[in-house]
Design an enzyme around this catalytic site. Sequence first.
Site, PDB file in Angstrom:
ATOM      1  N   CYS A 257       0.704  -1.136   0.089  1.00 23.58           N
ATOM      2  CA  CYS A 257      -0.039   0.068  -0.030  1.00 23.58           C
ATOM      3  C   CYS A 257       0.845   1.398   0.244  1.00 23.58           C
ATOM      4  CB  CYS A 257      -0.764   0.010   1.201  1.00 23.58           C
ATOM      5  SG  CYS A 257      -2.143  -1.558   1.016  1.00 23.58           S
TER       6      CYS A 257
HETATM    7  N1  LIG Z   1      -2.785  -5.910   1.900  1.00 20.18           N
HETATM    8  C1  LIG Z   1      -3.254  -4.672   2.493  1.00 20.18           C
HETATM    9  O1  LIG Z   1      -3.132  -4.483   3.583  1.00 20.18           O
HETATM   10  C2  LIG Z   1      -4.397  -3.869   1.715  1.00 20.18           C
HETATM   11  C3  LIG Z   1      -5.153  -3.018   2.672  1.00 20.18           C
HETATM   12  C4  LIG Z   1      -6.142  -2.185   1.969  1.00 20.18           C
HETATM   13  C5  LIG Z   1      -6.146  -2.059   0.374  1.00 20.18           C
HETATM   14  N2  LIG Z   1      -5.417  -2.894   0.031  1.00 20.18           N
HETATM   15  C6  LIG Z   1      -5.808  -3.050  -1.826  1.00 20.18           C
HETATM   16  O2  LIG Z   1      -6.604  -4.134  -1.962  1.00 20.18           O
HETATM   17  C7  LIG Z   1      -6.173  -4.645  -3.191  1.00 20.18           C
HETATM   18  C8  LIG Z   1      -5.670  -6.194  -3.074  1.00 20.18           C
HETATM   19  O3  LIG Z   1      -4.657  -6.288  -2.067  1.00 20.18           O
HETATM   20  P1  LIG Z   1      -4.069  -7.573  -1.477  1.00 20.18           P
HETATM   21  O4  LIG Z   1      -3.156  -7.148  -0.515  1.00 20.18           O
HETATM   22  O5  LIG Z   1      -5.482  -8.372  -1.193  1.00 20.18           O
HETATM   23  O6  LIG Z   1      -3.464  -8.441  -2.745  1.00 20.18           O
HETATM   24  P2  LIG Z   1      -3.168  -9.984  -2.860  1.00 20.18           P
HETATM   25  O7  LIG Z   1      -2.118  -9.696  -3.720  1.00 20.18           O
HETATM   26  O8  LIG Z   1      -2.860 -10.236  -1.373  1.00 20.18           O
HETATM   27  O9  LIG Z   1      -4.468 -10.618  -3.458  1.00 20.18           O
HETATM   28  C9  LIG Z   1      -4.947 -10.302  -4.610  1.00 20.18           C
HETATM   29  C10 LIG Z   1      -5.407 -11.762  -5.096  1.00 20.18           C
HETATM   30  O10 LIG Z   1      -6.060 -11.495  -6.424  1.00 20.18           O
HETATM   31  C11 LIG Z   1      -5.866 -12.502  -7.355  1.00 20.18           C
HETATM   32  N3  LIG Z   1      -6.241 -12.117  -8.650  1.00 20.18           N
HETATM   33  C12 LIG Z   1      -5.219 -11.525  -9.442  1.00 20.18           C
HETATM   34  N4  LIG Z   1      -5.802 -11.229 -10.692  1.00 20.18           N
HETATM   35  C13 LIG Z   1      -7.112 -12.007 -10.709  1.00 20.18           C
HETATM   36  C14 LIG Z   1      -8.173 -12.129 -11.452  1.00 20.18           C
HETATM   37  N5  LIG Z   1      -7.912 -11.685 -12.921  1.00 20.18           N
HETATM   38  N6  LIG Z   1      -9.212 -12.817 -11.312  1.00 20.18           N
HETATM   39  C15 LIG Z   1      -9.283 -13.256 -10.027  1.00 20.18           C
HETATM   40  N7  LIG Z   1      -8.326 -13.209  -8.909  1.00 20.18           N
HETATM   41  C16 LIG Z   1      -7.286 -12.395  -9.447  1.00 20.18           C
HETATM   42  C17 LIG Z   1      -4.546 -12.926  -7.040  1.00 20.18           C
HETATM   43  O11 LIG Z   1      -4.377 -14.384  -7.365  1.00 20.18           O
HETATM   44  C18 LIG Z   1      -4.401 -12.693  -5.374  1.00 20.18           C
HETATM   45  O12 LIG Z   1      -4.906 -13.899  -4.802  1.00 20.18           O
HETATM   46  C19 LIG Z   1      -5.073  -3.784  -3.730  1.00 20.18           C
HETATM   47  O13 LIG Z   1      -5.707  -2.652  -4.568  1.00 20.18           O
HETATM   48  C20 LIG Z   1      -4.482  -3.158  -2.422  1.00 20.18           C
HETATM   49  O14 LIG Z   1      -3.861  -1.961  -2.645  1.00 20.18           O
HETATM   50  C21 LIG Z   1      -4.579  -3.881   0.331  1.00 20.18           C
END
Ligand SMILES: NC(=O)c1ccc[n+]([C@@H]2O[C@H](COP(=O)([O-])OP(=O)(O)OC[C@H]3O[C@@H](n4cnc5c(N)ncnc54)[C@H](O)[C@@H]3O)[C@@H](O)[C@H]2O)c1
Length: 415
Positions: A257
């Site tokens: 993030c």
């Molecule tokens: N990790 C955090 O603390 C956090 C906090 C707030 C917001 N976010 C935001 O949330 C979003 C996700 O972050 P995250 O940390 O969960 O990411 P992550 O990488 O842990 O998880 C994302 C998942 O999406 C899957 N994916 C990718 N392409 C795909 C598709 N076309 N169809 C289906 N699944 C697909 C991946 O395989 C993965 O399992 C980002 O935009 C991030 O900025 C993250």
Amino acid sequence: MKVGVIGLGYVGLPLAVAFAEEGHEVVGLDVDARRLEALGQGRSYVEDIPDETLAPLTGRLHPTSSYADLASCHAVIVCVPTPLTNSREPDLTYLVDSATALSQVLQPEQLVVLESTTYPGTTRERLRPILEESGMAAGRDFHLAYSPERIDPGRTDYTVRTTPKLIGGLTERCAERARELYAEICDEVVVLSSPETAELAKLLENIFRSVNIALVNELAQLCDRLGIDVWEVVDAASTKPFGFMRFDPGPGMGGHCLPVDPFYLAFKAREHDFYPEFIELAGKINQSQPHFCVERIDRALNDVAKPVKGSRILILGVGYKAGVGDTRESPAIKIIRGLQELGGEVSYHDPHVPSLPAVGLESADLGAVLGDADAVAIVTAHPGIDYERVVAEAPLVIDFRGVTRGISAANLVRL
Ligand SMILES: NC(=O)c1ccc[n+]([C@@H]2O[C@H](COP(=O)([O-])OP(=O)(O)OC[C@H]3O[C@@H](n4cnc5c(N)ncnc54)[C@H](O)[C@@H]3O)[C@@H](O)[C@H]2O)c1
């Protein structure tokens, strides 16, 4: 209710679990076969979700790779990654791919909510046209909203339920549908006037942190020059009960993030001939912090008449923050690379990260390497490590997290 969650990562999995725990049917979609297999076997890969939490949910949480399974859902929430490209511009590939696949199974009256962090305008300008390739219109035939995820991995005092949820709908009806959805799992839902407001509010939260972390990191570098203990300064300022919010210095910013999100806004701003200087400056200072740490380790070794070249340096903690095994953008990786480039023999220990392919290393046994190292650098302060023992057994300790405050020893150097 039946809820679909696309992207079962740090954000999507806790969300899917929250709906399933409330008794809703959840279709959890991911493209990562290993993650789906793990969930199918009741194994979690996200620290905040222990296996025991998944066990009672197996009948309600259905992992799948098939977008067709989303057709029967009342609402679909998109939680795919939104990283940066190599040239540090928004990479919306995952969002475009998942939206394109979703548009082919989208149903009338369905609600689609984007939760991925992104720049203002993404929901309306990028997601909406792709979903409308279904032949249906957003706000008329299906509903569309943005709701930022505010999860803080490793945090236990605030949960999905107790953290207020922001919502911005394309229309009032869209917002109302999203409010009804999140009221199932969140105690407080705050409805905003538009998706853009919600998108920008999330970015403000993260930029606020990035700017304040940069401020204390710069102060730490100055304190190093002045010979003043930065931790004592921060502790002292924190005694003020109003007008000051504590941020701790450290080895730099990591995670998916803070190092990434501010650049989403900078990108959008540039499209409007606007150059947000706070964002760029904070990014510059935070990105320079791991280099400062390498230089600090170099100096500490020099003080005991050792060069980095050939010295055995143990990095303690490589996850981007305490208690998590996520190494995305972790400053530890930059520090390890910097030391390796200087010829240091670098090893690391991290109970949450068994291997670190980015630098070709595996976690070493702490007890075995502690006495053998020329220097130990505390980069991530995971709980459960006996730091007193580290200081007692290692010949030289450089603490970038302030966890050794209270210990005074000749072989101890703090940021
Ligand atoms: N990790 C955090 O603390 C956090 C906090 C707030 C917001 N976010 C935001 O949330 C979003 C996700 O972050 P995250 O940390 O969960 O990411 P992550 O990488 O842990 O998880 C994302 C998942 O999406 C899957 N994916 C990718 N392409 C795909 C598709 N076309 N169809 C289906 N699944 C697909 C991946 O395989 C993965 O399992 C980002 O935009 C991030 O900025 C993250």
